[in-house]
Design an enzyme around this catalytic site. Structure first.
Site, short mmCIF file in Angstrom:
data_model
loop_
_atom_site.label_atom_id
_atom_site.label_comp_id
_atom_site.label_asym_id
_atom_site.label_seq_id
_atom_site.Cartn_x
_atom_site.Cartn_y
_atom_site.Cartn_z
N ASP A 57 -14.34 -8.31 10.12
CA ASP A 57 -14.60 -8.37 8.68
C ASP A 57 -14.07 -9.70 8.15
OD1 ASP A 57 -14.79 -7.71 5.81
OD2 ASP A 57 -15.04 -5.64 6.53
N ASP A 106 -17.75 50.66 -15.72
CA ASP A 106 -16.84 51.24 -14.73
C ASP A 106 -17.25 52.68 -14.46
OD1 ASP A 106 -14.37 50.89 -13.18
OD2 ASP A 106 -13.72 52.61 -14.36
N GLY A 132 -13.45 -12.81 10.39
CA GLY A 132 -14.57 -13.71 10.64
C GLY A 132 -15.76 -13.36 9.77
C1 LIG Z 1 -19.59 -1.85 1.79
S1 LIG Z 1 -18.40 -2.34 2.87
C2 LIG Z 1 -18.61 -1.27 4.24
C3 LIG Z 1 -17.38 -0.54 4.58
C4 LIG Z 1 -17.49 0.30 5.83
N1 LIG Z 1 -18.50 1.27 5.71
C5 LIG Z 1 -16.20 0.98 6.24
O1 LIG Z 1 -16.16 1.46 7.35
O2 LIG Z 1 -15.23 1.02 5.48
C6 LIG Z 1 -19.01 -3.86 3.47
C7 LIG Z 1 -17.99 -4.59 4.32
O3 LIG Z 1 -18.68 -5.73 4.84
C8 LIG Z 1 -17.79 -6.83 4.79
N2 LIG Z 1 -18.57 -8.09 4.78
C9 LIG Z 1 -19.43 -8.54 3.85
N3 LIG Z 1 -19.94 -9.73 4.19
C10 LIG Z 1 -19.41 -10.03 5.38
C11 LIG Z 1 -19.56 -11.12 6.25
N4 LIG Z 1 -20.38 -12.15 5.97
N5 LIG Z 1 -18.85 -11.14 7.40
C12 LIG Z 1 -18.03 -10.10 7.71
N6 LIG Z 1 -17.84 -9.04 6.92
C13 LIG Z 1 -18.53 -9.01 5.76
C14 LIG Z 1 -17.04 -6.62 3.52
O4 LIG Z 1 -15.82 -7.32 3.48
C15 LIG Z 1 -16.83 -5.13 3.52
O5 LIG Z 1 -15.63 -4.76 4.10
#
Ligand SMILES: C[S@@+](CC[C@H](N)C(=O)[O-])C[C@H]1O[C@@H](n2cnc3c(N)ncnc32)[C@H](O)[C@@H]1O
Length: 642
Positions: free
Chosen positions: A574, A122, A600
């Protein structure tokens, strides 16, 4: 002691956590915070860490000396009652000591280990001549300061009364003798005109606090000293004083001037160490350190500033009065260069090449701070970082942060009892979390830091708790078989084993275990909420009128897109079971009108119509063939020309 422990306070605690033995692995001396170079620079058995409390100006001075240290601003409130000190320098020394002790205690509490040394300083300016006059030559004169009591100096009060009012409650100097930083331009003027044409004294009080930690308690050994320098101001015109005040320089300087810059114009003569006026009496400090720890070895002295300059051969404690502080500030950079190039004297030879290369034993002996390579901090953090991650994951899984949010602060024993965990292990985990900046520790126990409260609770708008749990459950096993995967190309095998999915995809699909699905949604949503704004604004999407987020999960990105582009309709596509969980996460209000959710399977079902498809955070976890399949389907749905 690993090199990382020398750099990271939490590393030792991680190691202790891993060892899980009864005793602390780093108890007692040997604690190293920050730089190892200080140890090499000062002396073999010297201190290995210095915290300078708040003399920012002094940093270049210490660096010049080759000391490496961390600057930790002291939180000590400088409210000591000046009138209770017999001399101005006693006040400066006590302030320096209290600053240093505050830092020592705080660092000890934070890191649970004592720093080796804390230095506090100081600097004050005293209007010495006036003091002599005011005291009628009795109490304060000549070289020696004799304790003065309040009444002796009562004369100065009237002169200072208006100034005291401006200082708004700040404790007044010993009856106006101590000149601190001016509170405004007028105050700067009255200080400078008091000093004008006269001699005054500059005192720096320095406290060297050596710390010892025993049984979790901090013991200290304090050495203190002060240095006085007498400064004679030239006879200056009011115009020059105001010019100087207008430069702005006086405002953050004790006494209203800085000798290291423009203020040097005001000074006619100096008696004593000029660096003391700058703010840190380096020469006296070195002598004191040599007294305490032994003098530095020759090779530990600072290197030459340029290769052509010779290394100073004098003991730094002998004379530093002619140091130019500009050069002092630039020194660390030249030293680093010296290190990476091996230095002018023997760096290349120490490498063992050439006819005159010394033996490896000699090379080792000749090692100095200047021939060592730059400290590989980032690399050491990479090597040890996984331990920090694991500690964080574990605390999340045990819901330590939830508990402390609801009931904190709590002591380790209470956390252990509420979580049904071991007291010893819990205490160590909590201490690691303190060192990682996730918890704070006080006499009352542990509690969450703001960061943990915001992101590590299991519920909350910005929670990353599920992500941490998922990383521990899913990524940790992946990573631990990385070597095997690289050798044998068995990544999918590893993933399959870890994720329990048929194809190793990390996203939930119909083959995934149901108990993991809520974690996936929570983890993905937590991360998506944090990143959505950046993603939505990374490109100009204003030309699109409809978008579809494939695997859009809980719609975090979709809502952000809708917010950014009021004319955009966004469909979240999704899996049905994901869409069914949307209600838990979906915001209410106007934005929801732009966003719709369609269940879907994007690998089987027809994709919703859209101008723009976004696949957020899906493909990176997928095998190439599956990623290709999805991209082909998207390509088939895109309108040509968009
Ligand atoms: C790692 S997360 C991605 C989340 C995303 N970044 C968000 O905006 O929240 C992957 C997503 O893909 C979806 N998913 C995985 N396989 C899928 C499919 N065959 N058809 C549709 N959605 C699918 C999962 O349910 C999950 O919600």
């Amino acid at each position: 002691m690993s090199p990382l422990q020398a750099r990271q306070p939490w590393a030792a605690q991680l190691r202790a956590l891993g060892e899980n033995s009864g005793d602390s692995a780093e108890s007692g001396r040997g604690t190293v915070h920050g730089e190892g170079h200080t140890h090499r620079t000062l002396a073999r058995a010297g201190p290995r860490c210095i915290f300078l409390t708040n003399q920012q100006d002094s940093s270049p001075l210490l660096l010049f000396q080759g000391l490496k240290f961390e600057v930790v601003p002291s939180q000590f409130k400088e409210t000591l009652r000046k009138a209770s000190f017999p001399t101005p320098y006693a006040y400066a020394v006590e302030t320096a000591k209290q600053k240093a002790l505050e830092v020592a205690r705080r660092m000890h509490q934070k890191d649970l280990r004592a720093p080796d040394i804390v230095i506090g300083a100081d600097t004050i300016v005293t209007d010495g001549k006036q003091a002599v006059r005011c005291c009628r030559g009795g109490a304060w004169g000549g070289e020696k300061y004799i304790p003065v009591c309040k009444q002796n100096l009562v004369h100065t009060r009237s002169q200072q009364r208006s100034l005291q009012q401006r200082r708004r409650g700040k404790p007044q100097a010993i009856e106006g003798l101590i000149l601190e930083k001016p509170v405004d331009r007028q105050d700067a003027y009255s200080m400078l005109s008091r000093l004008n044409g006269k001699e005054h004294s500059v005192f720096t009080g320095v406290a060297i606090v050596r710390c010892f930690s025993q049984d979790g308690r901090l013991d200290v050994d304090v050495s203190e000293f002060h240095e006085e320098t007498t400064v004679q101001f030239a006879q200056l015109s009011d115009e020059l004083l105001w010019d100087y005040i207008d430069s702005g320089e006086p405002m953050d300087k004790a006494g209203g001037y800085g000798i290291q810059s423009l203020g040097s114009m005001l000074v006619q003569q100096i008696r004593g160490d000029v660096l003391n006026v700058v703010g840190f009496p380096l020469n006296h400090f070195c002598r004191k350190m040599a007294e305490l720890h032994g003098p530095p070895r020759p090779e530990h002295r600072p290197p030459a500033r340029h290769e052509s300059e010779s290394v100073p051969t004098t003991d730094p404690s002998e004379s530093l009065g002619d140091v130019d502080t500009e050069g002092a500030g630039s020194h660390p950079a030249s030293r680093d260069e010296g290190r990476s190039h091996g230095g002018a004297q023997g760096g290349a030879q120490a490498g063992g090449h050439g006819p005159e290369a010394p033996s490896s034993q000699d090379a080792d002996h000749d090692r100095t701070a200047d021939t060592l390579p730059p400290f590989p901090t980032g690399l050491l953090e990479l090597i040890d970082g996984f331990k920090a991650s694991k500690a964080l994951f574990t605390a999340c899984k045990l819901k330590v942060f939830d508990l402390l949010q609801d009931e904190g602060p709590l002591r380790a024993v209470d956390v252990a009892s509420k979580l049904d965990t071991s007291e010893c292990g819990t205490g160590r985990l909590l201490d690691v979390c303190v060192a990682l900046g996730l918890l704070e520790k006080s006499d009352r126990g542990y509690r969450n830091t703001e960061l943990a409260g915001r992101h590590l609770l299991s519920h909350g708008e910005h929670s990353l708790h599920s992500l941490a749990v998922l990383c521990d459950d899913l990524d940790w096993p992946h990573v631990s078989c990385l070597e095997r995967a690289v050798r044998a190309g068995a990544a999918a095998d590893c993933r399959r084993r870890a994720s329990g999915t048929e194809d190793g995809a990390v996203c939930p699909d119909s083959s995934q275990s149901p108990d993991r699905k809520p974690w996936f949604s929570g983890a993905a949503h937590g991360l998506a909420r944090l990143t959505a704004h950046q993603v939505a604004t990374a490109f100009d999407l204003s030309r699109f009128s409809s978008a579809c987020t494939l695997g859009g999960c809980m719609g975090a990105l979709a809502h952000e897109l809708a917010r950014e582009y009021p004319g955009l309709r966004v469909t979240v596509f999704d899996l049905r079971e994901a869409i069914e969980r949307v209600a838990c996460f979906q915001p209410t209000g106007r934005l929801t009108e732009q966003v719709s959710f369609v269940p879907g399977d994007f690998l089987k079902d027809r994709l919703p119509e859209a101008d723009l498809y976004v696949v957020p955070g899906v493909l990176q976890g997928w095998p190439d063939d599956k990623a290709h399949e999805l991209l082909s389907r998207i390509s088939g749905s895109c309108h040509p020309g968009m």
